[in-house]
Design a protein around this motif. Sequence first.
Motif, short mmCIF file in Angstrom:
data_model
loop_
_atom_site.label_atom_id
_atom_site.label_comp_id
_atom_site.label_asym_id
_atom_site.label_seq_id
_atom_site.Cartn_x
_atom_site.Cartn_y
_atom_site.Cartn_z
N PHE A 1 -2.85 0.22 -4.11
CA PHE A 1 -2.99 -0.98 -3.29
C PHE A 1 -2.75 -2.19 -4.20
O PHE A 1 -3.49 -2.40 -5.17
CB PHE A 1 -4.39 -1.06 -2.68
CG PHE A 1 -4.71 0.08 -1.75
CD1 PHE A 1 -4.46 -0.02 -0.39
CD2 PHE A 1 -5.26 1.26 -2.25
CE1 PHE A 1 -4.75 1.04 0.46
CE2 PHE A 1 -5.56 2.32 -1.40
CZ PHE A 1 -5.30 2.21 -0.04
N VAL A 2 -1.72 -2.95 -3.89
CA VAL A 2 -1.37 -4.12 -4.71
C VAL A 2 -1.80 -5.38 -3.98
O VAL A 2 -1.39 -5.62 -2.83
CB VAL A 2 0.15 -4.17 -4.99
CG1 VAL A 2 0.49 -5.41 -5.81
CG2 VAL A 2 0.60 -2.90 -5.72
N ALA B 1 0.87 -1.18 0.00
CA ALA B 1 0.00 0.00 0.00
C ALA B 1 0.90 1.22 0.00
O ALA B 1 1.69 1.42 0.93
CB ALA B 1 -0.92 0.00 1.22
N SER B 2 0.80 2.04 -1.04
CA SER B 2 1.77 3.13 -1.22
C SER B 2 1.76 4.14 -0.07
O SER B 2 2.80 4.68 0.29
CB SER B 2 1.52 3.84 -2.55
OG SER B 2 0.23 4.44 -2.58
N ARG B 3 0.59 4.38 0.50
CA ARG B 3 0.50 5.33 1.61
C ARG B 3 -0.18 4.70 2.82
O ARG B 3 -0.82 5.38 3.62
CB ARG B 3 -0.26 6.59 1.18
CG ARG B 3 0.40 7.33 0.01
CD ARG B 3 -0.43 8.50 -0.45
NE ARG B 3 0.00 8.99 -1.76
CZ ARG B 3 -0.67 9.88 -2.47
NH1 ARG B 3 -1.79 10.40 -2.01
NH2 ARG B 3 -0.23 10.27 -3.66
N THR C 1 -10.28 -0.23 -10.00
CA THR C 1 -9.41 -1.38 -10.24
C THR C 1 -8.61 -1.07 -11.49
O THR C 1 -9.11 -1.18 -12.61
CB THR C 1 -10.24 -2.67 -10.42
OG1 THR C 1 -10.99 -2.91 -9.22
CG2 THR C 1 -9.32 -3.87 -10.67
N SER C 2 -7.37 -0.65 -11.29
CA SER C 2 -6.56 -0.14 -12.40
C SER C 2 -5.71 -1.20 -13.07
O SER C 2 -5.09 -0.93 -14.12
CB SER C 2 -5.66 1.00 -11.90
OG SER C 2 -4.86 0.56 -10.81
N TYR C 3 -5.66 -2.39 -12.47
CA TYR C 3 -4.93 -3.51 -13.10
C TYR C 3 -5.54 -4.81 -12.58
O TYR C 3 -5.85 -4.93 -11.39
CB TYR C 3 -3.44 -3.47 -12.76
CG TYR C 3 -2.67 -4.61 -13.40
CD1 TYR C 3 -2.07 -4.45 -14.64
CD2 TYR C 3 -2.57 -5.85 -12.78
CE1 TYR C 3 -1.40 -5.50 -15.26
CE2 TYR C 3 -1.90 -6.91 -13.39
CZ TYR C 3 -1.32 -6.73 -14.62
OH TYR C 3 -0.67 -7.76 -15.23
N GLY D 1 -5.59 -1.67 -6.97
CA GLY D 1 -6.71 -0.77 -6.74
C GLY D 1 -6.20 0.61 -6.37
O GLY D 1 -5.11 0.76 -5.82
N ARG D 2 -7.00 1.61 -6.69
CA ARG D 2 -6.68 2.99 -6.30
C ARG D 2 -7.88 3.60 -5.60
O ARG D 2 -9.02 3.46 -6.06
CB ARG D 2 -6.34 3.84 -7.54
CG ARG D 2 -4.94 3.61 -8.10
CD ARG D 2 -4.67 4.56 -9.26
NE ARG D 2 -3.33 4.42 -9.80
CZ ARG D 2 -2.28 5.13 -9.41
NH1 ARG D 2 -2.42 6.02 -8.44
NH2 ARG D 2 -1.09 4.96 -9.96
N GLY D 3 -7.60 4.27 -4.48
CA GLY D 3 -8.64 4.99 -3.79
C GLY D 3 -8.87 6.34 -4.44
O GLY D 3 -8.24 6.68 -5.44
#
Length: 207
Positions: free
Chosen positions: A199-200, A70-72, A181-183, A191-193
């Motif tokens: 979020f991987v 999770a990037s952040r 859902t970007s991928y 996923g992206r919020g």
Amino acid sequence: MVETETERATLKTELFRRVDALEPQQALFPSKEEFIDGLVQQLEYINPIPQPLQPKHLPTLLGDWQLVYASRGTVVTRQLASIPNFLGGIKIKQVWQKLATVDTQKIVAENGAEFDLPLLGEWQLKAQGVWTWGADEQVATVTFNAFYVQATQPFDQPSWSLPELKIPVLEFLRNEALWTTSYLDEEMRVGRGATGNLFVFRRSQTV
């Protein structure tokens, strides 16, 4: 086509190698991992399933997924990170998401986290909600309707377990959030919020 598949496989291999090298506190708590973020963004550009909410793609989207990066951070881990000296005590063990279909326009989602608390033992938090969507088959509206908390090994006693406590969310208090859902492929999902956090997820392996 073959070149794209080769590039995708190479990027995924490098992504998983770097994520696996991180401790959970690095992978799931707020931290700067710009190279990993860059790998994820490159994969998004060559996403094999750009419309994951189409009925024909739901079997690939559904199932049990482990959050590996999770990037952040997540809502839970960002709160834990604000507690002084949390790294010396609270330990995140795993974060997961389970997706199951209700119909072709609704998915039931369960987000869960398992962690150790100093002196109090192992605990589990879960949030249950639904995804709905319209014409845009990449973006879902997420609403949570209940939260659950359970001491799965209180006071570090493996043979102990307390009943799960359900905390329903009244309808007028439920907030909505957008989830992209970007991928998506058979083993990985991104996923992206609403704020763009990455979020991987990796599909859980069944034994």
